[in-house]
Write an enzyme that holds these catalytic residues in place. Structure first.
Site, PDB file in Angstrom:
ATOM      1  N   LYS A 133       0.848  -1.189   0.000  1.00  0.00           N
ATOM      2  CA  LYS A 133       0.000   0.000   0.000  1.00  0.00           C
ATOM      3  C   LYS A 133       0.888   1.244   0.000  1.00  0.00           C
ATOM      4  CE  LYS A 133      -3.584   2.429   2.523  1.00  0.00           C
ATOM      5  NZ  LYS A 133      -4.623   2.334   3.546  1.00  0.00           N
ATOM      6  N   ARG A 163     -11.117   9.494   1.742  1.00  0.00           N
ATOM      7  CA  ARG A 163     -11.006  10.199   3.027  1.00  0.00           C
ATOM      8  C   ARG A 163     -12.203  11.129   3.224  1.00  0.00           C
ATOM      9  NH1 ARG A 163      -4.404  11.125   2.754  1.00  0.00           N
ATOM     10  NH2 ARG A 163      -3.919   8.893   2.720  1.00  0.00           N
ATOM     11  N   LYS A 215       0.695  10.314   5.431  1.00  0.00           N
ATOM     12  CA  LYS A 215       0.877   8.936   5.907  1.00  0.00           C
ATOM     13  C   LYS A 215       2.213   8.344   5.454  1.00  0.00           C
ATOM     14  CE  LYS A 215      -4.097   8.148   6.375  1.00  0.00           C
ATOM     15  NZ  LYS A 215      -5.209   7.169   6.300  1.00  0.00           N
ATOM     16  N   LYS A 268      -2.130  -1.511  -3.839  1.00  0.00           N
ATOM     17  CA  LYS A 268      -3.033  -0.370  -3.737  1.00  0.00           C
ATOM     18  C   LYS A 268      -2.239   0.925  -3.798  1.00  0.00           C
ATOM     19  CE  LYS A 268      -6.083   1.742  -0.458  1.00  0.00           C
ATOM     20  NZ  LYS A 268      -6.352   1.868   0.941  1.00  0.00           N
ATOM     21  N   SER A 323     -10.414   5.108  -4.721  1.00  0.00           N
ATOM     22  CA  SER A 323     -11.395   6.166  -4.910  1.00  0.00           C
ATOM     23  C   SER A 323     -10.964   7.187  -5.964  1.00  0.00           C
ATOM     24  CB  SER A 323     -11.660   6.862  -3.574  1.00  0.00           C
ATOM     25  OG  SER A 323     -10.454   7.352  -3.014  1.00  0.00           O
ATOM     26  N   TYR A 378     -15.165   0.363  -6.802  1.00  0.00           N
ATOM     27  CA  TYR A 378     -16.461   1.015  -6.626  1.00  0.00           C
ATOM     28  C   TYR A 378     -17.359   0.768  -7.831  1.00  0.00           C
ATOM     29  CZ  TYR A 378     -13.778   3.037  -2.897  1.00  0.00           C
ATOM     30  OH  TYR A 378     -12.992   3.161  -1.781  1.00  0.00           O
TER      31      TYR A 378
END
Ligand code: PBG
Length: 330
Positions: free
Chosen positions: A200, A210, A223, A254, A280, A319
């Site tokens: 990731k 988020r 992050k 990811k 997303s 999605y």
């Protein structure tokens, strides 16, 4: 094997008709390859649009059930739950994350009671519960590793107890997979699978997610001290090797599309169940262009999903899952 020189070989011979093209097609996409990520929230009769994810809603649990049924009917085998936590329950100590009655755990129970054959996946990370939007505890400005792992294990055990089939640690702390696997064995959750977010990356493509879980405004800093530097391939492979050795059953890369090279490398190095998360920002990008009439939504949806299969993935979190399943069905 190199093809014969022209004109012995004419590559267009096998492209001439649809039937020929289908006969020689190398990779395929089916609904059975898809995991559908779903945002949930408290309340009743709510389908709350997320502006940066057109077509995606936060669902209250009464709306989640029919949505899950539709996915299942279309052949989508799994859904992955992401909670929008009531702001009042977000704290620095994140105890809501392992509350057996939290939104996610209630959703798991409701889903497994209605649709036992639907595989329910969860996310393990503190960000939906953390006052500062991070995946781990923040102590004096640092994201602390070992204390976070302890909390994540409690969170995972609560999800397993609620009936989750697949746990998805997405936090990128060190040691989480091994610690979680031992804890699951110790509590007799032997058959609960772990799909580790192993590779990731610290990506800009998570923005709309988020927003969806309400972490955007809260996130302090970034992050980069726990997610992988997008420049690094060896490090990603090392993370996958480590997570498999610690007891992950499946691994994930990811984001997806900008990291197809990593998908291919992971599959070739480990030959284990490999997933990509079409995140997303990837979805938002394609939808924005489609809504402007600049891209054909159906075409780019199916093409982008098929690309993951070609890159070596066994499946994809997307999605688009339900929309794609619908299109494949017709
Ligand atoms: C957080 C988590 C993130 C996603 C899944 N789990 C975001 C992040 O790491 O900030 C991103 C998914 C997406 O963008 O669709 N633990």
């Amino acid at each position: 094997m190199t093809p014969a020189p022209f004109p012995a070989a004419r590559m267009r011979r096998l492209r001439r008709t649809r039937a020929l093209r289908e006969l020689v097609q190398e990779n395929g996409l089916s609904a059975a390859d898809l995991i559908w990520p779903v945002f949930i929230r408290d309340g009743e009769h709510i389908e709350e649009p997320i502006p940066s994810l057109p077509g995606v809603n936060r669902l209250s649990l009464d709306r989640l059930l029919p949505a899950a049924e539709q996915a299942l009917t279309l052949g989508v085998p799994a859904i992955c739950l992401f909670p929008y936590t009531d702001p009042a329950l977000r704290t620095e100590t994140c105890e809501e994350a392992w509350n057996p009655e939290n939104l996610t755990n209630r959703a798991i129970r409701a889903l497994k009671a209605e649709f036992p054959e639907l595989m329910v996946m969860t996310d393990i990370a503190l960000d939906p519960y953390n006052a500062n939007g991070h995946d781990g505890f923040v102590v004096n400005g640092e994201i602390v590793n070992d204390e976070t792992v302890e909390a994540l294990v409690k969170m995972g055990l609560a999800q397993a107890e609620a009936g989750a089939d697949i746990l998805g640690p997405s936090d990128m702390m060190d040691g989480r997979i091994g610690t979680l696997r031992l804890a699951l064995e110790a509590e007799s959750y032997r058959d609960v699978a772990i799909l580790s977010y192993a590779a990731k990356f610290a990506s800009g493509f998570y923005g709309p997610f988020r927003d969806a879980v309400g972490a955007s405004g809260r996130l302090v800093g970034d992050k980069a001290t726990y997610q992988i530097n997008p420049a690094n391939r060896d490090e990603a492979l090392a993370c996958v090797a480590r997570d498999l050795a610690e007891g992950a059953d499946m691994v994930m890369v990811k984001p997806g599309m900008p990291y197809l090279d990593i998908c291919r490398a992971v599959k070739e190095a480990f030959h284990r169940p490999t997933f990509a998360y079409q995140v997303s920002g990837e979805y938002a990008m394609l939808m924005a262009a489609a809504m402007n009439g600049w891209l054909d939504e159906e075409k780019v949806m199916l093409e982008s999903l098929l690309a993951f299969k070609r890159a070596g993935c066994d499946g994809v979190l997307s999605y688009f899952a339900v929309k794609a399943a619908m299109t494949l069905h017709n």
